[in-house]
Design a protein around this motif. Sequence first.
Motif, PDB file in Angstrom:
ATOM      1  N   ASN A 140      17.989  12.316  18.530  1.00 27.41           N
ATOM      2  CA  ASN A 140      19.054  13.196  19.035  1.00 27.41           C
ATOM      3  C   ASN A 140      19.374  14.333  18.070  1.00 27.41           C
ATOM      4  O   ASN A 140      20.478  14.871  18.090  1.00 27.41           O
ATOM      5  N   ALA A 141      18.412  14.704  17.247  1.00 23.13           N
ATOM      6  CA  ALA A 141      18.621  15.749  16.246  1.00 23.13           C
ATOM      7  C   ALA A 141      17.536  16.813  16.355  1.00 23.13           C
ATOM      8  O   ALA A 141      16.413  16.529  16.773  1.00 23.13           O
ATOM      9  N   ASN A 142      17.890  18.035  15.970  1.00 23.73           N
ATOM     10  CA  ASN A 142      16.904  19.110  15.912  1.00 23.73           C
ATOM     11  C   ASN A 142      15.771  18.697  14.984  1.00 23.73           C
ATOM     12  O   ASN A 142      15.983  17.980  14.005  1.00 23.73           O
ATOM     13  N   PHE A 143      14.574  19.190  15.280  1.00 23.19           N
ATOM     14  CA  PHE A 143      13.422  18.921  14.423  1.00 23.19           C
ATOM     15  C   PHE A 143      12.651  20.225  14.281  1.00 23.19           C
ATOM     16  O   PHE A 143      12.141  20.764  15.263  1.00 23.19           O
ATOM     17  N   VAL A 144      12.604  20.729  13.055  1.00 24.58           N
ATOM     18  CA  VAL A 144      11.856  21.944  12.743  1.00 24.58           C
ATOM     19  C   VAL A 144      10.642  21.537  11.917  1.00 24.58           C
ATOM     20  O   VAL A 144      10.777  20.869  10.889  1.00 24.58           O
ATOM     21  N   VAL A 145       9.468  21.945  12.380  1.00 20.63           N
ATOM     22  CA  VAL A 145       8.221  21.626  11.683  1.00 20.63           C
ATOM     23  C   VAL A 145       7.608  22.945  11.213  1.00 20.63           C
ATOM     24  O   VAL A 145       7.011  23.668  12.012  1.00 20.63           O
ATOM     25  N   PRO A 146       7.754  23.261   9.915  1.00 23.30           N
ATOM     26  CA  PRO A 146       7.223  24.527   9.402  1.00 23.30           C
ATOM     27  C   PRO A 146       5.703  24.638   9.504  1.00 23.30           C
ATOM     28  O   PRO A 146       5.174  25.714   9.715  1.00 23.30           O
ATOM     29  N   ASP A 147       5.001  23.494   9.345  1.00 19.97           N
ATOM     30  CA  ASP A 147       3.542  23.481   9.388  1.00 19.97           C
ATOM     31  C   ASP A 147       3.103  22.178  10.063  1.00 19.97           C
ATOM     32  O   ASP A 147       3.210  21.103   9.468  1.00 19.97           O
ATOM     33  N   VAL A 148       2.627  22.276  11.300  1.00 12.96           N
ATOM     34  CA  VAL A 148       2.272  21.072  12.053  1.00 12.96           C
ATOM     35  C   VAL A 148       1.143  20.284  11.383  1.00 12.96           C
ATOM     36  O   VAL A 148       1.048  19.070  11.554  1.00 12.96           O
ATOM     37  N   ALA A 149       0.318  20.957  10.601  1.00 11.34           N
ATOM     38  CA  ALA A 149      -0.791  20.278   9.926  1.00 11.34           C
ATOM     39  C   ALA A 149      -0.283  19.256   8.906  1.00 11.34           C
ATOM     40  O   ALA A 149      -0.987  18.314   8.564  1.00 11.34           O
ATOM     41  N   ALA A 150       0.948  19.422   8.451  1.00  9.57           N
ATOM     42  CA  ALA A 150       1.523  18.522   7.452  1.00  9.57           C
ATOM     43  C   ALA A 150       2.282  17.352   8.087  1.00  9.57           C
ATOM     44  O   ALA A 150       2.793  16.496   7.372  1.00  9.57           O
ATOM     45  N   GLN A 151       2.339  17.298   9.417  1.00 13.46           N
ATOM     46  CA  GLN A 151       3.090  16.252  10.135  1.00 13.46           C
ATOM     47  C   GLN A 151       2.151  15.142  10.578  1.00 13.46           C
ATOM     48  O   GLN A 151       1.210  15.386  11.323  1.00 13.46           O
ATOM     49  N   SER A 152       2.414  13.928  10.170  1.00 11.33           N
ATOM     50  CA  SER A 152       1.531  12.815  10.534  1.00 11.33           C
ATOM     51  C   SER A 152       1.699  12.387  11.993  1.00 11.33           C
ATOM     52  O   SER A 152       0.761  11.895  12.594  1.00 11.33           O
ATOM     53  N   ASN A 153       2.893  12.579  12.582  1.00 12.24           N
ATOM     54  CA  ASN A 153       3.144  12.130  13.953  1.00 12.24           C
ATOM     55  C   ASN A 153       3.129  13.313  14.931  1.00 12.24           C
ATOM     56  O   ASN A 153       3.825  13.300  15.932  1.00 12.24           O
ATOM     57  N   TYR A 154       2.328  14.308  14.649  1.00 17.66           N
ATOM     58  CA  TYR A 154       2.248  15.494  15.491  1.00 17.66           C
ATOM     59  C   TYR A 154       1.181  15.292  16.567  1.00 17.66           C
ATOM     60  O   TYR A 154       0.085  14.814  16.279  1.00 17.66           O
ATOM     61  N   ILE A 155       1.505  15.650  17.808  1.00 14.53           N
ATOM     62  CA  ILE A 155       0.526  15.627  18.896  1.00 14.53           C
ATOM     63  C   ILE A 155      -0.047  17.036  19.014  1.00 14.53           C
ATOM     64  O   ILE A 155       0.660  17.957  19.409  1.00 14.53           O
ATOM     65  N   ALA A 156      -1.291  17.210  18.665  1.00 18.03           N
ATOM     66  CA  ALA A 156      -1.907  18.534  18.684  1.00 18.03           C
ATOM     67  C   ALA A 156      -2.054  19.044  20.110  1.00 18.03           C
ATOM     68  O   ALA A 156      -2.642  18.375  20.956  1.00 18.03           O
ATOM     69  N   CYS A 157      -1.488  20.209  20.367  1.00 19.56           N
ATOM     70  CA  CYS A 157      -1.611  20.838  21.685  1.00 19.56           C
ATOM     71  C   CYS A 157      -2.750  21.842  21.681  1.00 19.56           C
ATOM     72  O   CYS A 157      -3.506  21.940  22.626  1.00 19.56           O
ATOM     73  N   SER A 158      -2.831  22.593  20.607  1.00 21.75           N
ATOM     74  CA  SER A 158      -3.824  23.650  20.498  1.00 21.75           C
ATOM     75  C   SER A 158      -4.018  23.983  19.028  1.00 21.75           C
ATOM     76  O   SER A 158      -3.068  23.895  18.246  1.00 21.75           O
ATOM     77  N   PHE A 159      -5.205  24.390  18.667  1.00 20.72           N
ATOM     78  CA  PHE A 159      -5.465  24.768  17.274  1.00 20.72           C
ATOM     79  C   PHE A 159      -4.683  26.012  16.872  1.00 20.72           C
ATOM     80  O   PHE A 159      -4.513  26.299  15.701  1.00 20.72           O
ATOM     81  N   THR A 160      -4.187  26.763  17.861  1.00 19.26           N
ATOM     82  CA  THR A 160      -3.420  27.980  17.559  1.00 19.26           C
ATOM     83  C   THR A 160      -1.981  27.671  17.145  1.00 19.26           C
ATOM     84  O   THR A 160      -1.323  28.515  16.550  1.00 19.26           O
ATOM     85  N   VAL A 161      -1.495  26.468  17.462  1.00 20.96           N
ATOM     86  CA  VAL A 161      -0.107  26.114  17.118  1.00 20.96           C
ATOM     87  C   VAL A 161      -0.027  25.793  15.632  1.00 20.96           C
ATOM     88  O   VAL A 161      -0.747  24.929  15.134  1.00 20.96           O
ATOM     89  N   LYS A 162       0.866  26.493  14.955  1.00 22.23           N
ATOM     90  CA  LYS A 162       1.040  26.311  13.510  1.00 22.23           C
ATOM     91  C   LYS A 162       2.384  25.676  13.156  1.00 22.23           C
ATOM     92  O   LYS A 162       2.513  25.048  12.111  1.00 22.23           O
ATOM     93  N   SER A 163       3.401  25.879  14.028  1.00 19.40           N
ATOM     94  CA  SER A 163       4.733  25.348  13.746  1.00 19.40           C
ATOM     95  C   SER A 163       5.436  25.063  15.063  1.00 19.40           C
ATOM     96  O   SER A 163       5.013  25.527  16.124  1.00 19.40           O
ATOM     97  N   GLU A 164       6.534  24.285  14.965  1.00 15.16           N
ATOM     98  CA  GLU A 164       7.228  23.864  16.178  1.00 15.16           C
ATOM     99  C   GLU A 164       8.703  23.646  15.873  1.00 15.16           C
ATOM    100  O   GLU A 164       9.066  23.250  14.762  1.00 15.16           O
ATOM    101  N   ILE A 165       9.535  23.900  16.873  1.00 13.70           N
ATOM    102  CA  ILE A 165      10.953  23.572  16.804  1.00 13.70           C
ATOM    103  C   ILE A 165      11.332  22.906  18.114  1.00 13.70           C
ATOM    104  O   ILE A 165      10.917  23.354  19.187  1.00 13.70           O
ATOM    105  N   VAL A 166      12.084  21.811  18.003  1.00 20.93           N
ATOM    106  CA  VAL A 166      12.551  21.077  19.175  1.00 20.93           C
ATOM    107  C   VAL A 166      14.047  20.842  19.008  1.00 20.93           C
ATOM    108  O   VAL A 166      14.487  20.356  17.963  1.00 20.93           O
ATOM    109  N   VAL A 167      14.809  21.202  20.037  1.00 22.98           N
ATOM    110  CA  VAL A 167      16.264  21.058  20.007  1.00 22.98           C
ATOM    111  C   VAL A 167      16.681  20.252  21.234  1.00 22.98           C
ATOM    112  O   VAL A 167      16.348  20.622  22.365  1.00 22.98           O
ATOM    113  N   PRO A 168      17.410  19.135  21.013  1.00 23.27           N
ATOM    114  CA  PRO A 168      17.795  18.295  22.139  1.00 23.27           C
ATOM    115  C   PRO A 168      18.801  18.974  23.062  1.00 23.27           C
ATOM    116  O   PRO A 168      19.591  19.819  22.638  1.00 23.27           O
ATOM    117  N   LEU A 169      18.743  18.555  24.322  1.00 26.54           N
ATOM    118  CA  LEU A 169      19.612  19.073  25.377  1.00 26.54           C
ATOM    119  C   LEU A 169      20.566  17.953  25.790  1.00 26.54           C
ATOM    120  O   LEU A 169      20.127  16.911  26.279  1.00 26.54           O
TER     121      LEU A 169
END
Length: 151
Positions: free
Chosen positions: A83-112
């Motif tokens: 239930n908390a925001n999650f900012v990932v500066p570099d997806v390559a450094a995240q062990s629990n990241y689901i790769a969507c595309s090689f072009t994705v470098k970072s991600e932000i997810v904010v709960p609704l």
Amino acid sequence: MEWNNLKPQVAAILSQNNLDRDAKLKNLCQFLSDSISYYNWVGFYFADHNTKTLHLGPYVGAETDHTIIPFGKGICGQVAESNANFVVPDVAAQSNYIACSFTVKSEIVVPLFVNGKNIGQIDIDSHVIDPFTEADERFLEFVNQEVAKLF
């Protein structure tokens, strides 16, 4: 980025009476993608608390195979549980990241949240490493507060 200039436009998109909720959300995704250069994939996932899964809603950007995500899996699944925001500066450094595309470098997810319950999230991918700031988080929290009014 002039975040305050975008806020009235977000509210206007979501208040269009002639569109259903999904069309409003799709238009919002398009607006965010068009307005913020490093927002390269913008979409919503909605929670099914009975099955503990997230289901892809309206989005803009590259097609994704990740239409259903179990709670706890990947960044989105972790946000469903934390239930908390999650900012990932570099997806390559995240062990629990689901790769969507090689072009994705970072991600932000904010709960609704609707009435205090996490019903989903806005998910944004970027082709840039570490573009997201606290200002992005505050703006996306505003976006989700406006989206919550549709439920």
